[in-house]
Design an enzyme around this catalytic site. Sequence first.
Site, PDB file in Angstrom:
ATOM      1  N   ASP A 129      -1.804   3.728   7.717  1.00  0.00           N
ATOM      2  CA  ASP A 129      -2.034   2.484   6.979  1.00  0.00           C
ATOM      3  C   ASP A 129      -3.479   2.424   6.483  1.00  0.00           C
ATOM      4  OD1 ASP A 129      -2.274  -0.065   6.079  1.00  0.00           O
ATOM      5  OD2 ASP A 129      -1.867  -1.033   8.008  1.00  0.00           O
TER       6      ASP A 129
ATOM      7  N   CYS B  58       0.825  -1.221   0.000  1.00  0.00           N
ATOM      8  CA  CYS B  58       0.000   0.000   0.000  1.00  0.00           C
ATOM      9  C   CYS B  58       0.853   1.262   0.000  1.00  0.00           C
ATOM     10  CB  CYS B  58      -0.949   0.008   1.190  1.00  0.00           C
ATOM     11  SG  CYS B  58      -2.120  -1.373   1.209  1.00  0.00           S
TER      12      CYS B  58
HETATM   13  P1  4NP Z   1       1.100  -1.289   3.910  1.00  0.00           P
HETATM   14  O1  4NP Z   1      -0.372  -1.790   4.313  1.00  0.00           O
HETATM   15  O2  4NP Z   1       1.975  -1.525   5.116  1.00  0.00           O
HETATM   16  O3  4NP Z   1       0.898   0.173   3.642  1.00  0.00           O
HETATM   17  O4  4NP Z   1       1.513  -2.084   2.691  1.00  0.00           O
HETATM   18  C1  4NP Z   1      -0.579  -3.061   4.866  1.00  0.00           C
HETATM   19  C2  4NP Z   1      -0.676  -4.159   4.063  1.00  0.00           C
HETATM   20  C3  4NP Z   1      -0.911  -5.391   4.621  1.00  0.00           C
HETATM   21  C4  4NP Z   1      -1.042  -5.537   5.979  1.00  0.00           C
HETATM   22  C5  4NP Z   1      -0.933  -4.430   6.794  1.00  0.00           C
HETATM   23  C6  4NP Z   1      -0.693  -3.187   6.230  1.00  0.00           C
HETATM   24  N1  4NP Z   1      -1.323  -6.809   6.547  1.00  0.00           N
HETATM   25  O5  4NP Z   1      -1.457  -6.887   7.776  1.00  0.00           O
HETATM   26  O6  4NP Z   1      -1.410  -7.803   5.823  1.00  0.00           O
END
Ligand code: 4NP
Length: 157
Positions: free
Chosen positions: A127, A16
Amino acid sequence: MSEKRKVLMICLGNICRSPIAEAVFADYISKNNLTDTWNVDSAALIGYHTGKSPDRRAMSTLRDKGITNYSHRARPITAGDFDKFDFIFGMDNNNIAELEGMQPDGSKAKIELLGSYDPNGETIIRDPYYDSDSAGFVKAYEQCVRSVEAFLQEHKN
Ligand code: 4NP
């Protein structure tokens, strides 16, 4: 010519926020003739999404903003990254704590919040993974644009 300066964008999953940050950085250096000076990559703190393309909401946000040439496969950060990269940027304070805990003694990377460069003072790139829509992705994109531009202005020489 001197060696390129290297930046690694980090988030939890590398599907993300850090891909958006990487794509924004790559777009900026491409448009400003800085690809001989800078190199950018992104990676995860967890291996759960290894090999996956970014979340479809990240890709659609980038496309909507005119970045159509970005592709990436998630990978976990390695100990070697702390010597390979000059700057390792985390998106939130949990990322920074994890990175600081992992950093091998004597390795060169400077660990910082990407949002610490945001002229609007929004230091945390939240997030958006569990959100039900794309708004958090668009916001993350805009934070990345402001922070990447300010970082590269500050490190012009
Ligand atoms: P990112 O978002 O850290 O911005 O890529 C996330 C993607 C997956 C997860 C958590 C945050 N996950 O827990 O799977």
